[in-house]
Write a protein that holds these residues in place. Structure first.
Motif, PDB file in Angstrom:
ATOM      1  N   ARG A  43       0.824  -1.210   0.000  1.00  0.00           N
ATOM      2  CA  ARG A  43       0.000   0.000   0.000  1.00  0.00           C
ATOM      3  C   ARG A  43       0.862   1.266   0.000  1.00  0.00           C
ATOM      4  NH1 ARG A  43      -4.532   1.011   4.687  1.00  0.00           N
ATOM      5  NH2 ARG A  43      -5.398   3.003   3.936  1.00  0.00           N
ATOM      6  N   HIS A  47      -0.556  -5.303   3.148  1.00  0.00           N
ATOM      7  CA  HIS A  47      -1.779  -5.996   3.528  1.00  0.00           C
ATOM      8  C   HIS A  47      -1.885  -7.341   2.808  1.00  0.00           C
ATOM      9  CE1 HIS A  47      -3.669  -2.481   5.504  1.00  0.00           C
ATOM     10  NE2 HIS A  47      -3.195  -1.763   4.511  1.00  0.00           N
ATOM     11  N   ASN A  48      -2.687  -8.224   3.371  1.00  0.00           N
ATOM     12  CA  ASN A  48      -3.132  -9.451   2.726  1.00  0.00           C
ATOM     13  C   ASN A  48      -4.510  -9.130   2.158  1.00  0.00           C
ATOM     14  OD1 ASN A  48      -4.165 -12.024   2.126  1.00  0.00           O
ATOM     15  ND2 ASN A  48      -3.095 -12.982   3.845  1.00  0.00           N
ATOM     16  N   THR A  49      -4.600  -8.996   0.844  1.00  0.00           N
ATOM     17  CA  THR A  49      -5.768  -8.368   0.230  1.00  0.00           C
ATOM     18  C   THR A  49      -6.415  -9.260  -0.817  1.00  0.00           C
ATOM     19  OG1 THR A  49      -4.760  -6.201   0.580  1.00  0.00           O
ATOM     20  CG2 THR A  49      -6.538  -6.312  -1.025  1.00  0.00           C
ATOM     21  N   ARG A  62      -9.311  -6.132   2.662  1.00  0.00           N
ATOM     22  CA  ARG A  62      -8.045  -6.371   3.352  1.00  0.00           C
ATOM     23  C   ARG A  62      -8.295  -7.225   4.585  1.00  0.00           C
ATOM     24  NH1 ARG A  62      -6.655  -0.141   2.401  1.00  0.00           N
ATOM     25  NH2 ARG A  62      -5.432  -0.339   0.494  1.00  0.00           N
ATOM     26  N   PHE A 120       1.705  -8.416   7.560  1.00  0.00           N
ATOM     27  CA  PHE A 120       0.447  -7.798   7.163  1.00  0.00           C
ATOM     28  C   PHE A 120      -0.113  -6.861   8.227  1.00  0.00           C
ATOM     29  CE2 PHE A 120       0.051 -12.222   5.233  1.00  0.00           C
ATOM     30  CZ  PHE A 120       0.652 -11.847   4.038  1.00  0.00           C
ATOM     31  N   THR A 121      -0.451  -5.662   7.809  1.00  0.00           N
ATOM     32  CA  THR A 121      -1.207  -4.736   8.651  1.00  0.00           C
ATOM     33  C   THR A 121      -2.667  -5.169   8.639  1.00  0.00           C
ATOM     34  OG1 THR A 121       0.281  -2.935   8.050  1.00  0.00           O
ATOM     35  CG2 THR A 121      -1.871  -2.321   8.943  1.00  0.00           C
ATOM     36  N   GLY A 172      -6.578  -5.214   8.233  1.00  0.00           N
ATOM     37  CA  GLY A 172      -7.394  -4.476   7.286  1.00  0.00           C
ATOM     38  C   GLY A 172      -8.123  -3.293   7.900  1.00  0.00           C
TER      39      GLY A 172
END
Length: 295
Positions: free
Chosen positions: A93, A99-101, A116, A132-133, A135
């Motif tokens: 991003r 992120h894992n999106t 996300r 990963f942040t 969502g």
């Protein structure tokens, strides 16, 4: 809107290069279209091996923007084949923010929306919190030409709150791209318990919300990059269930397969009339659900 929705799951190994994995996905997507699919779901992080088995900053180099190479690839397929595709990728991003999106590509190749992953695990072999942040898009269904899709990702599948909020926001089907498997050293009885629990919780989301559920997992043994563990044997078993949790279609544990099914759109309405769980919810008594624990 047609009375039926034709759906497909792409259960595949994802242990090759990005191009090898996407080429494998493309062949399966074309096969799904040939079988009449209008909506196609791929596994979690399907263009990459599951790198979260270890902690290594170098793996951030695998992340990509949206739009980017994977979305462009899937968009071209969606436009050519006139299908809706739900894919999954490691999103960059911003610098230091990943992120894992999940992404949803419309029939014309446009990006219908993204989700996300909200719940991020941190367990041996699944060190996702390093990468990963969590969502920040909430639990919002994505409107498409085939209906409103309640897209969630893997670890989200254990949380009834996520499925419920998607249902309350108008989702017509719940979709879970997934990467989950066994420790190869685990006893067979433990493997059976884990698999059964995984199936049971997601079938329960279907029952509790009166919605069909699509779950797509990867397959195959992926060695741990650090060689400190035995790796993960992704257990496949992708499945489709109806709004009473009834089995509609499923794959085996190590089977590379396109899983297709036809969903009756009116069935959720029929089931919600006889099992009116949304009507009978005691929303006046649920305030404590926003607390971590009732000390």
């Amino acid at each position: 809107m047609p009375d039926y929705l034709n759906v497909a799951l792409i259960q595949q190994p994802c242990n090759g290069t990005r191009q090898e994995n996407l080429s494998r996905s493309e062949r399966a997507i074309r096969a799904a279209k040939a079988q009449g699919a209008d909506l196609i779901l791929l596994p979690e992080l399907h263009s990459l091996p599951y790198f979260c088995q270890t902690v290594d900053p170098a793996y951030f180099d695998l992340a990509e923007p949206i739009p980017g190479p994977t979305t462009d690839f899937l968009a071209a397929l969606a436009d050519e084949l006139k299908v809706v595709i739900v894919g999954s990728l490691f999103e960059k991003r911003a610098c230091g923010l990943y992120h894992n999106t999940a992404v949803v590509l419309e029939r014309d190749g446009s990006l219908a929306g993204k989700y996300r992953k909200m719940h991020i695990p941190d367990d041996p072999g699944y060190y996702e919190k390093f990468y990963f942040t969590p969502g920040d898009l909430g639990f919002a269904p994505i409107a498409t030409s085939v209906g409103k899709l309640g897209v969630l990702v893997c670890w989200d599948q254990w949380y009834p709150e996520a499925a419920r909020l998607m249902a309350l926001a108008g989702a017509e089907v719940l979709l879970y791209p997934t990467a989950i498997g066994w420790d190869p050293r685990a006893e067979e009885a433990e493997k059976h318990r884990q698999l059964e629990a995984w199936q049971l919780i997601q079938r329960a989301h279907a029952v509790a919300n009166g919605l069909p559920v699509l779950v797509c997992n990867r397959i195959g043994l992926e060695p741990a990059p650090s060689a400190q563990t035995a790796g993960i044997h992704f257990w496949g078993n992708s499945f489709i269930v109806g709004p009473q949790g009834e089995w509609i279609a499923r794959a085996g544990a190590d089977e590379e397969k396109v899983v297709c099914a036809r969903l009756e759109r009116a069935r959720s309405e029929t089931i919600r009339r006889i099992w009116p769980f949304l009507r009978d919810r005691r929303i006046d008594a649920y305030a404590d659900l926003t607390r971590r624990f009732l000390d």
